[in-house]
Design a protein around this motif. Sequence first.
Motif, PDB file in Angstrom:
ATOM      1  N   PHE A 102      47.492  15.848 -14.836  1.00  8.35           N
ATOM      2  CA  PHE A 102      48.148  15.543 -13.490  1.00  8.35           C
ATOM      3  C   PHE A 102      49.110  14.612 -13.525  1.00  8.35           C
ATOM      4  CE2 PHE A 102      44.411  12.550 -12.931  1.00  8.35           C
ATOM      5  CZ  PHE A 102      45.204  11.322 -12.668  1.00  8.35           C
ATOM      6  N   CYS A 126      41.524  16.369 -15.966  1.00  9.46           N
ATOM      7  CA  CYS A 126      40.772  15.375 -15.086  1.00  9.46           C
ATOM      8  C   CYS A 126      40.149  16.349 -14.176  1.00  9.46           C
ATOM      9  CB  CYS A 126      41.800  14.650 -14.219  1.00  9.46           C
ATOM     10  SG  CYS A 126      40.740  13.666 -13.048  1.00  9.46           S
ATOM     11  N   SER A 127      38.549  16.222 -14.487  1.00 12.49           N
ATOM     12  CA  SER A 127      37.581  16.833 -13.931  1.00 12.49           C
ATOM     13  C   SER A 127      37.712  16.757 -12.317  1.00 12.49           C
ATOM     14  CB  SER A 127      36.272  16.485 -14.315  1.00 12.49           C
ATOM     15  OG  SER A 127      35.712  15.061 -14.195  1.00 12.49           O
ATOM     16  N   MET A 128      38.087  15.686 -11.831  1.00 11.09           N
ATOM     17  CA  MET A 128      38.229  15.639 -10.591  1.00 11.09           C
ATOM     18  C   MET A 128      39.370  16.232  -9.884  1.00 11.09           C
ATOM     19  SD  MET A 128      39.670  12.238  -8.246  1.00 11.09           S
ATOM     20  CE  MET A 128      38.515  11.121  -8.531  1.00 11.09           C
ATOM     21  N   CYS A 247      35.010  11.238  -9.374  1.00  7.03           N
ATOM     22  CA  CYS A 247      35.213  11.142 -10.788  1.00  7.03           C
ATOM     23  C   CYS A 247      33.838  10.961 -11.570  1.00  7.03           C
ATOM     24  CB  CYS A 247      35.913   9.739 -10.927  1.00  7.03           C
ATOM     25  SG  CYS A 247      35.985   9.097 -12.807  1.00  7.03           S
ATOM     26  N   SER A 248      33.601  11.801 -12.416  1.00  2.00           N
ATOM     27  CA  SER A 248      32.492  11.735 -13.348  1.00  2.00           C
ATOM     28  C   SER A 248      32.250  10.476 -14.137  1.00  2.00           C
ATOM     29  CB  SER A 248      32.243  12.878 -14.223  1.00  2.00           C
ATOM     30  OG  SER A 248      33.487  12.957 -14.908  1.00  2.00           O
ATOM     31  N   HIS A 250      33.268   7.163 -12.878  1.00  2.78           N
ATOM     32  CA  HIS A 250      33.236   6.186 -11.852  1.00  2.78           C
ATOM     33  C   HIS A 250      31.892   6.342 -10.985  1.00  2.78           C
ATOM     34  CE1 HIS A 250      37.328   5.245 -13.053  1.00  2.78           C
ATOM     35  NE2 HIS A 250      36.770   3.851 -13.036  1.00  2.78           N
ATOM     36  N   GLU A 275      37.070   4.305  -7.033  1.00  2.00           N
ATOM     37  CA  GLU A 275      36.633   5.839  -7.189  1.00  2.00           C
ATOM     38  C   GLU A 275      34.808   5.583  -7.273  1.00  2.00           C
ATOM     39  OE1 GLU A 275      38.381   7.628 -10.721  1.00  2.00           O
ATOM     40  OE2 GLU A 275      40.251   7.445  -9.804  1.00  2.00           O
ATOM     41  N   CYS A 337      36.624   8.137 -20.537  1.00  2.00           N
ATOM     42  CA  CYS A 337      36.917   8.971 -19.883  1.00  2.00           C
ATOM     43  C   CYS A 337      37.191  10.089 -21.083  1.00  2.00           C
ATOM     44  CB  CYS A 337      37.952   8.906 -18.975  1.00  2.00           C
ATOM     45  SG  CYS A 337      38.800  10.508 -18.497  1.00  2.00           S
ATOM     46  N   THR A 339      38.157  12.860 -21.307  1.00  2.05           N
ATOM     47  CA  THR A 339      39.514  13.511 -21.565  1.00  2.05           C
ATOM     48  C   THR A 339      40.862  12.680 -21.872  1.00  2.05           C
ATOM     49  OG1 THR A 339      39.604  13.799 -19.043  1.00  2.05           O
ATOM     50  CG2 THR A 339      38.987  15.606 -20.098  1.00  2.05           C
TER      51      THR A 339
HETATM   52 FE1  SF4 Z   1      39.960  11.895 -13.986  1.00  3.85          FE
HETATM   53 FE2  SF4 Z   1      38.990  10.403 -16.230  1.00  3.85          FE
HETATM   54 FE3  SF4 Z   1      40.290   8.954 -14.065  1.00  3.85          FE
HETATM   55 FE4  SF4 Z   1      37.920  10.197 -13.766  1.00  3.85          FE
HETATM   56  S1  SF4 Z   1      38.441   8.509 -15.126  1.00  3.85           S
HETATM   57  S2  SF4 Z   1      39.611  10.061 -12.246  1.00  3.85           S
HETATM   58  S3  SF4 Z   1      37.891  12.032 -15.049  1.00  3.85           S
HETATM   59  S4  SF4 Z   1      41.396  10.939 -15.522  1.00  3.85           S
END
Ligand code: SF4
Length: 385
Positions: A102, A126-128, A247-248, A250, A275, A337, A339
Motif C-alpha cells: 500500500f 499488509c494483512s490489515m 494489525c496482526s 500490534h 494500532e 512484520c 511482510t
Molecule cells: Fe500491516 Fe505490517 Fe504495519 Fe501490521 S505491521 S499494519 S501487518 S505493515
Amino acid sequence: MEPMAEGSVLGLPVTLLGAEADPFAEKGTTCPGVLPPPSDPELVERTRRLRESLGEKVFVLGHHYQRDEVIQFADARGDSLKLSQRAAEAGSPYIVFCGVHFMAESADILTSDDQVVILPDLAAGCSMADMASAEQVEDMWAYLDDLGLDALPVTYMNSTAEIKALTGRKGGSICTSSNADKVMRWGLERAERVVFLPDEHLGRNISLLRLGLSPEDLVVWDPRFPDGGLSRDQLKRAVVVLWKGYCSVHQRFRPEHVEEMRRRVPGVRVIVHPECRHEVVLLADEIGSTEQIARAVRESPAGTLWAVGTELNLVSRLARENPDKGVFFLDRTVCFCSTMNRIDLPHLYRALVSIERGKPVNVIRVPADIKECARVALERMLTLA
Ligand code: SF4
Ligand code: 13P
C-alpha cells in the motif's frame, strides 16, 4: 530493578545500553523469529557500488520496519506519512520503495506518470490492508446511503488504492497514525459521522483519547455479517463507525505485558503504536507513529528507560542507535512484520540491477482512473498534515 543476566537484559529479549550482546541469545525466548543473519559482505559491497553508480536516477525510501541490511541504503526513512511526503517531492525517475504494497501504491499515486515506483518484493503486502476489499466497502456505503446517513470516510493509509479512490469520490481523506486525530476532527466538522477504516484499534484509540468521544459514540462494522452486524438505530446513533480490521503484529501486545514491564523495570516509560488494543494504549505513557516513537526515544534524556510496543526491527534499531538509553521490547512474543521483512538485501539488489539494465522489475502501477480519485484523498491529507 532486577539484576541483569549476562548476555541478556533483565531477561528480556531486547537490548539495553550499547547492545553488543545478541538480544536473542537468551534461552527460552518465545519469539519465533530471529534477527536476519548479517548480510553477505560481498553483496553489501556490490549493492553499495551499484547504488552509487545509479546516483540521482534512483531514490530509495525505507520504512522504519525494514531490516537493517535494507535500511542502510535508504535515502529517506520514516513512517508512512513522512515517506509519502518524500515520495511526492522526489524528482528521481525511479523510486524504490522498501516497505509494503500500500505504501508503494501511494507513492505511485503521488508521483508523476513518468516516474517508476518499484516494490522489491511484490509479496510484501499488509494483512490489515487486505481486511477491507473495495467490494465490501462499496456495499457498506450503499447501505449507509440507503439509510440516508450523513457520513464521511477517513481511511487509514494501510488500505488498497481502490479504497483510497472510493474515499476521494466520497469527499473523505486518508490519514496515517501520525495525523489521524487531525483528519478525524476535520471529518467530524463536515459530517455527522466518520467511517474509519480499516483499523478498528487506531480509530478507537484516536476517538476516545484524542477526540474526547465516549465508547457509546462508536460502533464496529464487521464486514463478515449482513449490515455489518449493526442495527439501523446503532448506525444512526454512531459518531464513528469503525471497520473491524487489525494489525496482526500490534494486536498481540496485551495489558499484562505493560504490567509485567512496569514491575520488572521501575521507572520505565511505555510507548506503543496506536494500532495496539485500547486496553494496552490506556496503560501506556505515550502513543505514536513509528517516526514519533523514534523521535521520543532519540530526544529523551540520557538514562531514560523505554519499553516500546511496535515491530521488532525498529525496536532493535532504536536500542542500538540510542546507547545512552535503555530500550526494551514490550513483549517477547511479538516479532517482525513478516511482510515488511520480505524485502531483504537480495531483493533490493535485484531491483537496482533491473533499473541499471533498463528493465525495471516489480513496478507498481495504479490504473489511471483509480489514481486520480485516490490522489484527491491523499492530497487532502497532505494539506492537513
Ligand atoms: Fe500491516 Fe505490517 Fe504495519 Fe501490521 S505491521 S499494519 S501487518 S505493515
Ligand atoms: P507508521 O505510519 O506509524 O509508520 O505505521 C505504519 C504501519 O504499518 C504500522 O504498522
